[in-house]
Scaffold this active site. Structure first.
Site, PDB file in Angstrom:
ATOM      1  CD  GLU A 342       8.999   4.906  -7.320  1.00 52.48           C
ATOM      2  OE1 GLU A 342       9.562   4.823  -8.280  1.00 52.48           O
ATOM      3  OE2 GLU A 342       8.217   4.252  -6.996  1.00 52.48           O
ATOM      4  CE  LYS A 404      13.460   3.260  -8.821  1.00 52.91           C
ATOM      5  NZ  LYS A 404      11.710   2.485  -9.297  1.00 52.91           N
ATOM      6  CB  CYS A 455      10.016   0.869  -6.772  1.00 51.07           C
ATOM      7  SG  CYS A 455       8.491   0.105  -6.825  1.00 51.07           S
TER       8      CYS A 455
END
Length: 604
Positions: A342, A404, A455
């Site tokens: 990321e 995301k 994440c």
């Protein structure tokens, strides 16, 4: 006369401390003034109804009216608060990087014991103490964003446990109370994972099981019920311990205590034995794919200036080119796919040709499809998207990408920006808001379909479930933990990733900007991981899987079902409490009951 008075105080103090303030079957009254014994739940002064003082029943609402006995009552409540707070700290030590599982189990049992015979109001206070003791150290890594952010989020999470303490006390008065208490715990974790601003599921009990046999439960019943079973086992122990220490000596009470002790031994034994016997591993294994993860490192946090962000992209491009040279020299196996983390470029490559060329040259050199973490501008003004983008060595970036889904409030976007920003100048450091995606992260990457997450995504059940149900054969976590380097956060996230590998029956790869990067097998064991933030590339053969585990298939249904059960148990407990309330009782009326069973001789 003074000697008799001292004996009375000693008698009151002894019974209050040994019976937790009013659950014993004692019917004895004081020798003087015909005053009722403070150790019994039948505390009346003839003119006023029974009063509840800090969760203990007494004949007065003020400790100074009770004299030395009032001080004992207050000390008893302070002890409960200290026990609950210390129990929260104990639960924290069970999470990575400490992994002191025994202290976690003791802490949960201690919290349940602290609720023994409490009132709902004091249960809320005890839950707040527990939640504060748990969340403050667990989330200490947030201090890098400011102490105010750390304290605010920790206390917000603690409020859920305050509500949980209140609810646990209420449902503990019902038959089969351990089951209803377990449903409440699952419901509280579910609620905390959903609200506010999309929730914050960090610190679920199942996330502390990665290095224990209990992690196998996640494959079969999912993360929510695994948390519930851990709580159930500890609640049985805590209830038994409270009954043993605080129970009365009557034959009936001794029999009830014996039954509670039996439950306290049987339940954790069954849970642990089952977890040891349950198989884990790949869900319908397929072919093998060699995967390389690139950890390029970053100066500072990688977000301090445009120059630093240029360095981040250059580091990952150079690390990829260097790895390609080692592959050509025969020093490393040739990868079939490559993973960048990321934010491996925080600069939109489509708007900056030099960044585009750096990535394209590196991918062409390694000559295999590469998953690149990029920030793309738009779709609106002052908006951006955090994207995992498939980059082909010949044709460049494709339309196959993942945006995301679970963004970090006050990190990647500012909720209620127009209302809050004028009062918090520091929010100017986040000049634009990320826009969340909606689709699962299943991408065709060369010879394999990967289910990628970014994440924070990995903490959410539906992200994993959607990827697996949509056909992901391997799981990938692209992450940037540079801001939290040196704190507990990367280790806590790594523990979550281990749990997700077991739950999904998938091998899992982690690509991080500066650690922790590595590979996790489907049984939760670690194949490889980086131990420093330095630039490095890891390569590992990974086995694909196509099956859907029961934990993935049923986990969400179990969680919602138990949450509904918790609501039903709470409604029933409130109705019974209202029915049993005496007209002249205080606002927190109702005889406190032990976690297991009724006190001997108490009315049903």
């Amino acid at each position: 006369m003074q000697q008799v008075s001292d004996q009375i105080v000693l008698r009151v103090s002894c019974r209050v401390m040994s019976r937790a303030g009013g659950v014993a079957a004692c019917r004895t009254h004081h020798l003087l003034d015909n005053s009722p014994c403070l150790a019994t739940s039948e505390a009346w002064d003839g003119t006023k109804g029974p009063r509840v003082l800090h969760g203990f029943r007494s004949t007065s609402t003020r400790t100074d009216e009770l004299g030395p006995a009032g001080s004992v009552l207050l000390m008893g409540h302070v002890f409960r608060l200290l026990l609950a707070g210390a129990s929260g700290v104990g639960v924290w030590t069970g999470f990575p990087p400490h992994d002191l599982t025994a202290l976690l189990l003791i802490g949960l049992a201690g919290f349940v014991a602290s609720l023994h015979a409490a009132t709902p109001r004091s249960g809320a206070m005890l839950g707040l103490a527990f939640g504060t003791g748990f969340m403050l150290p667990l989330l200490r890594w947030l201090t890098v964003l400011g102490s105010d952010a750390w304290i605010a989020l920790s206390l917000l999470c603690a409020l859920f446990y305050a509500f949980g303490g209140w609810a646990l006390v209420l449902v503990s008065r019902l038959r089969l109370r351990l089951l209803w208490m377990t449903a409440v715990w699952v419901g509280i974790e579910y609620l905390r994972s959903e609200i506010p601003f999309g929730g914050f599921p960090w610190g679920r009990l199942a996330f502390a099981t990665a290095e224990t046999p209990l992690v196998s439960l996640t494959r079969w019943v999912g993360v929510p019920l695994t948390s519930g079973l851990v709580f159930l086992a500890c609640a049985a122990v805590g209830s038994a311990a409270a009954a043993l220490v605080l129970g009365s000596g009557t034959d009936r009470a001794l029999g009830a205590t014996g039954r509670r002790l039996a439950v306290g031994v049987a339940v954790p034994t069954i849970v642990l034995t089952t977890s040891i016997l349950l198989p884990v591993g790949l869900a319908d294994p397929g072919h093998t794919v060699t995967v390389a993860v690139v950890q390029g490192d970053v100066p500072g946090t990688g977000a301090d200036s445009l120059g630093e962000r240029n360095v981040v992209t250059a580091n990952h491009a150079e690390a990829t080119v260097e790895h390609a040279a080692r592959v050509q020299a025969g020093d490393e196996p040739a990868p079939e796919v490559v993973l960048w983390p990321e934010n491996s470029t925080d600069i939109d490559p489509f708007a900056h040709p030099r960044i585009y060329d750096q990535i394209d040259d590196a991918v062409a050199t390694i000559a295999v499809p590469t998953l690149v973490g990029v920030i793309l501008d738009g779709p609106g003004e002052r908006e951006a998207r955090n994207v995992g983008l498939v980059w082909e060595p010949r044709s460049g970036p494709t339309e196959d990408r993942y945006v995301k889904r679970h963004l970090v409030p006050f990190g990647e976007y500012i909720p209620l920006r127009d209302q809050i920003a004028p009062f918090v100048a520091r929010l100017d450091q986040i000049p634009r808001d990320m826009v969340p995606g909606e689709d699962a992260g299943v991408l065709a990457l060369g010879p394999v379909r990967v289910g990628t997450m970014m994440c924070f995504d990995v903490a959410y059940d539906e992200t994993i479930a959607d990827n697996v149900r949509s056909g992901a054969e391997l799981l990938v976590v692209q992450t940037n933990n540079a801001t939290y380097h040196g704190s507990d956060q990367p280790e806590q996230q790594w523990g979550i990733e281990q749990v997700r590998a077991v739950e999904s029956g998938r091998d899992l790869a982690v690509a991080s900007v500066n650690g922790i990067s590595g590979f996790i097998n489907a049984d939760g064991s670690v194949a490889q991981r980086t131990t420093s933030r330095d630039r490095q590339v890891l390569s590992q053969p990974m086995t694909t899987a196509t099956g859907v585990t029961p934990g993935v298939r049923l986990g969400a249904w179990i969680e919602r079902g138990l949450s509904l059960v918790a609501v039903g148990a709470l409604v029933l407990a409130l109705l019974r409490r209202r029915r049993d309330r005496r007209p002249d009782a205080g606002s927190d009326q109702g005889t406190p009951q032990p976690i297991l069973g009724q006190p001997a001789g108490a009315p049903r």
